[in-house]
Motif scaffolding. Sequence first.
Motif, PDB file in Angstrom:
ATOM      1  N   SER A  39       1.358   2.466  -4.236  1.00  0.00           N
ATOM      2  CA  SER A  39       2.440   3.403  -4.583  1.00  0.00           C
ATOM      3  C   SER A  39       2.557   4.518  -3.550  1.00  0.00           C
ATOM      4  N   LYS A  40       1.440   4.873  -2.904  1.00  0.00           N
ATOM      5  CA  LYS A  40       1.522   5.882  -1.826  1.00  0.00           C
ATOM      6  C   LYS A  40       2.387   5.387  -0.677  1.00  0.00           C
ATOM      7  N   ARG A  41       2.269   4.088  -0.386  1.00  0.00           N
ATOM      8  CA  ARG A  41       3.107   3.538   0.697  1.00  0.00           C
ATOM      9  C   ARG A  41       4.553   3.381   0.253  1.00  0.00           C
ATOM     10  N   SER A  73       2.798   7.029 -14.605  1.00  0.00           N
ATOM     11  CA  SER A  73       1.663   7.597 -13.879  1.00  0.00           C
ATOM     12  C   SER A  73       0.472   6.640 -13.935  1.00  0.00           C
ATOM     13  N   LYS A  74       0.346   5.887 -15.031  1.00  0.00           N
ATOM     14  CA  LYS A  74      -0.722   4.869 -15.096  1.00  0.00           C
ATOM     15  C   LYS A  74      -0.392   3.721 -14.158  1.00  0.00           C
ATOM     16  N   MET A  75       0.863   3.283 -14.221  1.00  0.00           N
ATOM     17  CA  MET A  75       1.284   2.133 -13.426  1.00  0.00           C
ATOM     18  C   MET A  75       1.115   2.390 -11.929  1.00  0.00           C
ATOM     19  N   LEU A  76       1.483   3.592 -11.500  1.00  0.00           N
ATOM     20  CA  LEU A  76       1.463   3.900 -10.062  1.00  0.00           C
ATOM     21  C   LEU A  76       0.197   4.646  -9.646  1.00  0.00           C
ATOM     22  N   LEU A 108      13.619   1.972  -7.559  1.00  0.00           N
ATOM     23  CA  LEU A 108      13.197   2.864  -6.461  1.00  0.00           C
ATOM     24  C   LEU A 108      13.005   2.068  -5.177  1.00  0.00           C
ATOM     25  N   MET A 109      12.532   0.831  -5.350  1.00  0.00           N
ATOM     26  CA  MET A 109      12.300   0.018  -4.163  1.00  0.00           C
ATOM     27  C   MET A 109      13.592  -0.393  -3.480  1.00  0.00           C
ATOM     28  N   ARG A 110      14.673  -0.407  -4.255  1.00  0.00           N
ATOM     29  CA  ARG A 110      15.971  -0.770  -3.669  1.00  0.00           C
ATOM     30  C   ARG A 110      16.739   0.447  -3.185  1.00  0.00           C
ATOM     31  N   VAL A 147       7.490  14.634   3.224  1.00  0.00           N
ATOM     32  CA  VAL A 147       6.440  14.173   2.316  1.00  0.00           C
ATOM     33  C   VAL A 147       5.898  12.851   2.842  1.00  0.00           C
ATOM     34  N   ASP A 148       6.810  12.038   3.347  1.00  0.00           N
ATOM     35  CA  ASP A 148       6.468  10.753   3.902  1.00  0.00           C
ATOM     36  C   ASP A 148       5.366  10.880   4.968  1.00  0.00           C
ATOM     37  N   ARG A 149       5.581  11.842   5.878  1.00  0.00           N
ATOM     38  CA  ARG A 149       4.589  12.011   6.951  1.00  0.00           C
ATOM     39  C   ARG A 149       3.238  12.405   6.373  1.00  0.00           C
ATOM     40  N   ARG A 150       3.294  13.305   5.387  1.00  0.00           N
ATOM     41  CA  ARG A 150       2.030  13.728   4.764  1.00  0.00           C
ATOM     42  C   ARG A 150       1.346  12.519   4.155  1.00  0.00           C
ATOM     43  N   ALA A 151       2.121  11.724   3.406  1.00  0.00           N
ATOM     44  CA  ALA A 151       1.535  10.613   2.683  1.00  0.00           C
ATOM     45  C   ALA A 151       0.961   9.567   3.627  1.00  0.00           C
ATOM     46  N   SER A 152       1.631   9.358   4.776  1.00  0.00           N
ATOM     47  CA  SER A 152       1.130   8.311   5.655  1.00  0.00           C
ATOM     48  C   SER A 152      -0.183   8.706   6.330  1.00  0.00           C
ATOM     49  N   ASN A 153      -0.539  10.001   6.238  1.00  0.00           N
ATOM     50  CA  ASN A 153      -1.832  10.399   6.780  1.00  0.00           C
ATOM     51  C   ASN A 153      -2.967  10.222   5.777  1.00  0.00           C
ATOM     52  N   LEU A 154      -2.604   9.803   4.580  1.00  0.00           N
ATOM     53  CA  LEU A 154      -3.646   9.749   3.535  1.00  0.00           C
ATOM     54  C   LEU A 154      -4.571   8.568   3.755  1.00  0.00           C
TER      55      LEU A 154
END
Length: 277
Positions: free
Chosen positions: A85-87, A111-114, A256-258, A270-277
């Motif tokens: 889900s982070k990706r 929140s459980k699913m992701l 969301l995926m579409r 946020v994307d940049r932050r997340a990709s550093n995780l």
Amino acid sequence: MSKLEELRKKIDHYDRQLAAVLEKRLEIILEIMAEKKEKRMPIFSKEREEQVVKQIGHYVTNPDLKEEVRYIQRHVLESCRRIQSKRLFPYHITLVGFMGSGKTTVGIELSKMLAMEQMDVDRVIEEKMKMKVSEIFQLYGEQVFRQLESSVVEELANQENVIIFCSGGGVVLNEQNVKNLKRTGVVVWLKATPEEIFSRISEDNTRPLLKDNMSVANIESMLEGRLHLYEKAADVVIETDGKTVEQVSFEIVDQLMRCDLDGRTGINQVDRRASNL
Ligand code: S3P
């Protein structure tokens, strides 16, 4: 070498193996995710997870340890959901909708699913004020509540950690709130008809705006005044009538995926932050 040192050495050896195996598992999970994404298949499957947990128990020879290994596997699977889900969703997911549209219950399920943290604007306000939303309305009136709501929305939208957040039904009344929500996140509108909303919340007397006039007609007229605001705010619209919480959550993930979010600057940050995780 003492007995303890010897045993710790053995543990180190197995931890090293464990790390290598877990690393491989996570890498393969990302490959599976990419494959499913390309084929437009649903990413998360409860049935498959249950099967995997059951299966690992069969590989354990010591019957006393079966349950423990299954427990660990559940955590491994949670971590696998989180990495995916982070990706897939490197932004806040905000649930909006009228009272009784299911924001809180769907937020918990999602929140459980992701494996993502969930925050509820109304709950944050209650914690800050140390009183219930209904008491805030009673003591200070709606205007003060709306100010508190706006400051919490801004605070949560600026949060670094990507979260699922559920806002109270009236959050869209303020244009600045919507701007804040869309800056770093995606807005999902949970839509429900007045009849469905009534059947969900008619027994609930904690809703300050409806408690003295809980009727389909009143819900309808309040909703009427807000529909265009939900519509304007929403990146994704989900019809929730007659659907289970799980079905709605799956649909959110799927839509969301579409969703094409290119060009949303905040989201990219946020994307940049997340990709550093
Ligand atoms: C409101 C909805 C409530 C709560 C407050 C105001 C509204 O949240 O924030 O009573 O204006 O629609 P829920 O939608 O979670 O009930």
